[in-house]
Design a protein around this motif. Structure first.
Motif, PDB file in Angstrom:
ATOM      1  N   LEU A   1      -2.847  -3.871 -17.782  1.00 25.91           N
ATOM      2  CA  LEU A   1      -4.380  -4.498 -17.501  1.00 25.91           C
ATOM      3  C   LEU A   1      -4.250  -5.112 -16.171  1.00 25.91           C
ATOM      4  O   LEU A   1      -5.486  -5.101 -15.440  1.00 25.91           O
ATOM      5  CB  LEU A   1      -4.715  -5.523 -18.664  1.00 25.91           C
ATOM      6  N   THR A   2      -3.317  -5.845 -15.894  1.00 29.35           N
ATOM      7  CA  THR A   2      -3.287  -6.592 -14.491  1.00 29.35           C
ATOM      8  C   THR A   2      -3.379  -5.325 -13.430  1.00 29.35           C
ATOM      9  O   THR A   2      -3.965  -5.561 -12.235  1.00 29.35           O
ATOM     10  CB  THR A   2      -1.943  -7.137 -14.322  1.00 29.35           C
ATOM     11  N   LEU A   3      -2.626  -4.197 -13.454  1.00 34.38           N
ATOM     12  CA  LEU A   3      -2.742  -3.285 -12.388  1.00 34.38           C
ATOM     13  C   LEU A   3      -4.031  -2.534 -12.310  1.00 34.38           C
ATOM     14  O   LEU A   3      -4.440  -2.671 -11.295  1.00 34.38           O
ATOM     15  CB  LEU A   3      -1.596  -2.266 -12.850  1.00 34.38           C
ATOM     16  N   LEU A   4      -4.404  -2.261 -13.730  1.00 36.45           N
ATOM     17  CA  LEU A   4      -5.794  -1.632 -13.697  1.00 36.45           C
ATOM     18  C   LEU A   4      -7.128  -2.306 -12.774  1.00 36.45           C
ATOM     19  O   LEU A   4      -7.823  -2.225 -12.364  1.00 36.45           O
ATOM     20  CB  LEU A   4      -6.178  -1.391 -15.215  1.00 36.45           C
ATOM     21  N   LEU A   5      -7.111  -3.709 -13.289  1.00 38.16           N
ATOM     22  CA  LEU A   5      -7.996  -4.702 -12.863  1.00 38.16           C
ATOM     23  C   LEU A   5      -7.658  -4.845 -11.237  1.00 38.16           C
ATOM     24  O   LEU A   5      -8.850  -5.083 -10.544  1.00 38.16           O
ATOM     25  CB  LEU A   5      -7.895  -6.006 -13.352  1.00 38.16           C
ATOM     26  N   HIS A   6      -6.715  -4.802 -10.689  1.00 43.15           N
ATOM     27  CA  HIS A   6      -6.403  -4.768  -9.216  1.00 43.15           C
ATOM     28  C   HIS A   6      -6.895  -3.634  -8.638  1.00 43.15           C
ATOM     29  O   HIS A   6      -7.639  -3.764  -7.674  1.00 43.15           O
ATOM     30  CB  HIS A   6      -4.941  -4.904  -9.185  1.00 43.15           C
TER      31      HIS A   6
END
Length: 505
Positions: A362-367
Motif C-alpha cells: 500500500l505504501t508503494l502504490l500510494l507513492h
C-alpha cells in the motif's frame, strides 16, 4: 436376537444414533446462524461502512469518525471480559446472543438515521456507539460457547472453521447488497443499512431452532475430562489446586460460595488462576498488538478509494470488504483442514506476516499514485491488496478462537478466557482506529501505512519466540484419522456426543 444383553446393546446404539442426529441438526443451525450473523458478529464490518458513509455523505472529518469508533471499541473492551464471565455461568446463552444481535441491529440503524451533517450531534452519536460496543461484547463468547457446548473441545477446529466460513460468506453477501444500494442511492446512502435488520431476522430464525438440550453447558465452559497420551508439545494450563467447583458467579473472582467437586465433574479454575497463566498473558498481548497494527488498515484503504472517487468510490470501498471476506472463507477452510493436523503455530504466523507485506504494498502504490496522479488501474491494485487482508484477518479470526480453546481446556473458563483475548483485540482495534485516522489526517495515508507495517512485525515476533504449540496430540491424531478416511466413533465418543470428547493437557 433376544435377551437383556442384546436389548441393552440396541438401546445404546439407538442413543448414539439419536445423539449424533441431534448434534448434526444443531451444527447445521449453528452454521446458518453464523451465515446471517455476518456483520453483526462484532459490528466491525458495518462500522467500516458507517465510517465511509459518515465521511463521504455526512461530512464528518476523519478524527470525528475516529472518536466515535474509539468510544465503540473502548465500550466493547470494558464489557468483553464481564460478558465472557457471564456466559460461562449462564444457561441462557441462546437468549443472550439473540438479544445482542437485535440490540446491535437497532443501534446500527439508529446511527444511519440520526447522523447530522458535519457531526452536528456528535455527542449523541458517540453515546450510540458506546451502547453498541457494550452489546456486541456478548456476541463472540456467545457464539463460541454455544459451539463448544454442542461439539465439545475436540470438535472445535472443524466447527469454528465452518462458522468462520459461513460468517465471512454472509458478510460478503451483506456488503455486496449494501454496496449496490449505496451506489444506486448516492449521495444519500443511509438506506444501505437496511441489510442489518434482514440479517438479524435470519439470525433469530435459526437461533431459536437450537434447543436448550442441544448445549452441554459444562462442555461450553471447557470442562473436559482429563485424557492420557498427550504429547509433550501440547500446552497445559496451570494446575488447579482447589477442590471446588463453582455453580454460580461469586462476583469476587473465585473466592465465593461453591460446591465440592465430584468424580464426574471437573474442578473449575478461579478467574485469578486464569489471569496468572503466563502463556495466556502473552497471547493477550499478541492479540492486542496485532489489532493495533491491522485494525485501521481496512478503513484507511476504503477512505483512500471513497474520498477521491465519490459515487464509484463508495462502491469500490464496499468491494474492499467483499474481496477480503471472500478470501477469509478460503483462509478459514485451510485453518479447519490443516491446523488440527499440523498445529496452530505455522498458520498463525503466516496470517500475521501478511500484514507487513500488505502495508508495504500500500505504501508503494500510494507513492506511485502521488507521483503520477489518479488512475483507475492503481485504484484496482490498491483494492486488490485486500486479498492479503483475507489471509491475515481470516486466519487470525479462526485461529485465535482455537488457541483460546486450547489454552482454557479443563479450566471451566472458556468464555472468560475468550472474553480476555477478544477484549485485547477490541482495545487494539480501537486504539488503531483513532491512531490510523490521526496519522492519515496529520501526515498522510502513505506514511500511516508505513508506520502500521512496522508495528505489525511485533505480534509476529512475539508469537514466534514466546508462544508454544497448543494443539493436543489427541486432536491432531483424530484430525489425521478423519483426513485419512478412518473417522468414526471412538471409545471416547460413545454415548452423548454433545459432551466433550477430551481435554487439552
Amino acid at each position: 436376537l433376544q435377551g437383556p444383553f442384546y436389548a441393552k446393546m440396541a438401546d445404546t446404539l439407538q442413543q448414539i444414533e439419536t445423539s449424533v442426529e441431534k448434534t448434526e441438526r444443531s451444527t447445521k443451525n449453528l452454521s446458518r446462524v453464523a451465515l446471517f450473523l455476518g456483520e453483526l458478529r462484532d459490528g466491525l464490518t458495518m462500522i467500516n461502512m458507517q465510517s465511509a458513509f459518515l465521511i463521504t455523505s455526512k461530512g464528518y472529518s476523519e478524527k470525528q469518525a475516529g472518536i466515535m469508533f474509539f468510544v465503540f471499541g473502548m465500550s466493547q473492551f470494558l464489557a468483553q471480559t464481564p460478558a465472557g464471565y457471564l456466559m460461562d455461568y449462564s444457561d441462557k446463552k441462546v437468549l443472550l446472543l439473540g438479544t445482542a444481535a437485535v440490540g446491535t441491529t437497532l443501534l446500527t440503524a439508529a446511527t444511519a438515521f440520526f447522523a447530522q451533517e458535519n457531526g452536528g450531534n456528535l455527542a449523541f452519536m458517540v453515546f450510540l456507539k458506546f451502547l453498541q460496543g457494550a452489546i456486541t461484547a456478548l456476541i463472540p463468547p456467545g457464539l463460541n460457547s454455544i459451539t463448544q457446548g454442542i461439539v465439545g473441545s475436540t470438535g472445535m477446529t472443524g466447527q469454528v472453521s465452518m462458522n468462520e466460513k459461513m460468517n465471512h460468506l454472509g458478510t460478503a453477501i451483506i456488503v455486496l447488497v449494501g454496496s449496490l444500494l449505496a451506489f444506486g442511492l448516492y449521495p444519500n446512502i443511509g438506506l444501505l443499512f437496511v441489510v442489518s435488520p434482514i440479517a438479524c431476522a435470519g439470525v433469530m430464525f435459526y437461533l431459536q431452532r437450537i434447543q436448550p438440550g442441544d448445549i452441554n453447558h459444562d462442555a461450553a465452559r471447557g470442562l473436559d475430562t482429563p485424557k492420557v497420551g498427550i504429547s509433550d508439545r501440547a500446552y497445559a494450563p496451570p494446575a488447579n489446586k482447589t477442590e471446588t467447583i463453582e455453580e454460580k458467579p461469586s462476583f469476587n473472582f473465585g473466592f465465593g460460595g461453591s460446591e465440592e467437586a465430584t468424580e464426574d465433574r471437573t474442578k473449575v479454575n478461579s478467574p485469578l488462576q486464569v489471569f496468572r497463566d503466563p502463556t495466556l498473558l502473552i497471547f493477550i498481548l499478541i492479540c492486542f498488538t496485532f489489532h493495533l497494527s491491522n485494525g485501521t488498515v481496512l478503513p484507511l484503504v476504503m477512505q483512500t478509494l471513497a474520498i477521491a472517487n465519490g459515487r464509484t468510490g463508495i462502491l469500490m470501498s464496499g468491494f474492499c470488504i467483499i474481496i477480503a471476506q471472500t478470501f477469509m472463507v478460503a483462509s478459514a477452510h485451510i485453518c479447519g483442514k490443516y491446523s488440527g493436523m499440523y498445529g496452530r503455530k505455522g498458520l498463525f504466523l503466516l496470517g500475521m506476516l501478511s500484514v507487513p507485506v500488505r502495508c508495504a504494498m500500500l505504501t508503494l502504490l500510494l507513492h506511485i499514485k502521488q507521483m503520477n496522479g489518479e488512475s483507475a488501474f492503481l485504484d484496482i491494485l490498491i483494492m486488490s491488496t485486500q486479498i492479503l487482508d483475507g489471509v491475515g484477518a481470516g486466519i487470525f479470526g479462526t485461529m485465535y478462537v482455537l488457541v483460546t480453546s486450547d489454552i482454557s481446556g479443563g479450566t471451566g473458563r472458556f468464555s472468560l478466557t475468550l472474553g480476555l483475548t477478544t477484549a485485547a483485540m477490541s482495545i487494539g482495534g480501537t486504539v488503531s482506529g483513532y491512531l490510523g485516522q490521526a496519522l492519515a489526517e496529520d501526515i498522510g495515508y502513505r506514511q500511516a501505512f508505513m508506520i502500521l507495517g512496522c508495528m505489525s512485525l511485533l505480534p509476529a515476533s512475539l508469537y514466534f519466540f514466546c508462544m508454544p504449540e497448543t494443539l493436543s496430540a489427541e486432536e491432531s491424531q483424530k484430525a489425521k484419522n478423519n483426513a485419512g478416511g478412518m473417522g468414526g466413533i471412538s471409545e471416547d465418543e460413545e454415548g452423548d456426543t454433545t459432551t466433550p470428547f477430551g481435554r487439552f493437557a
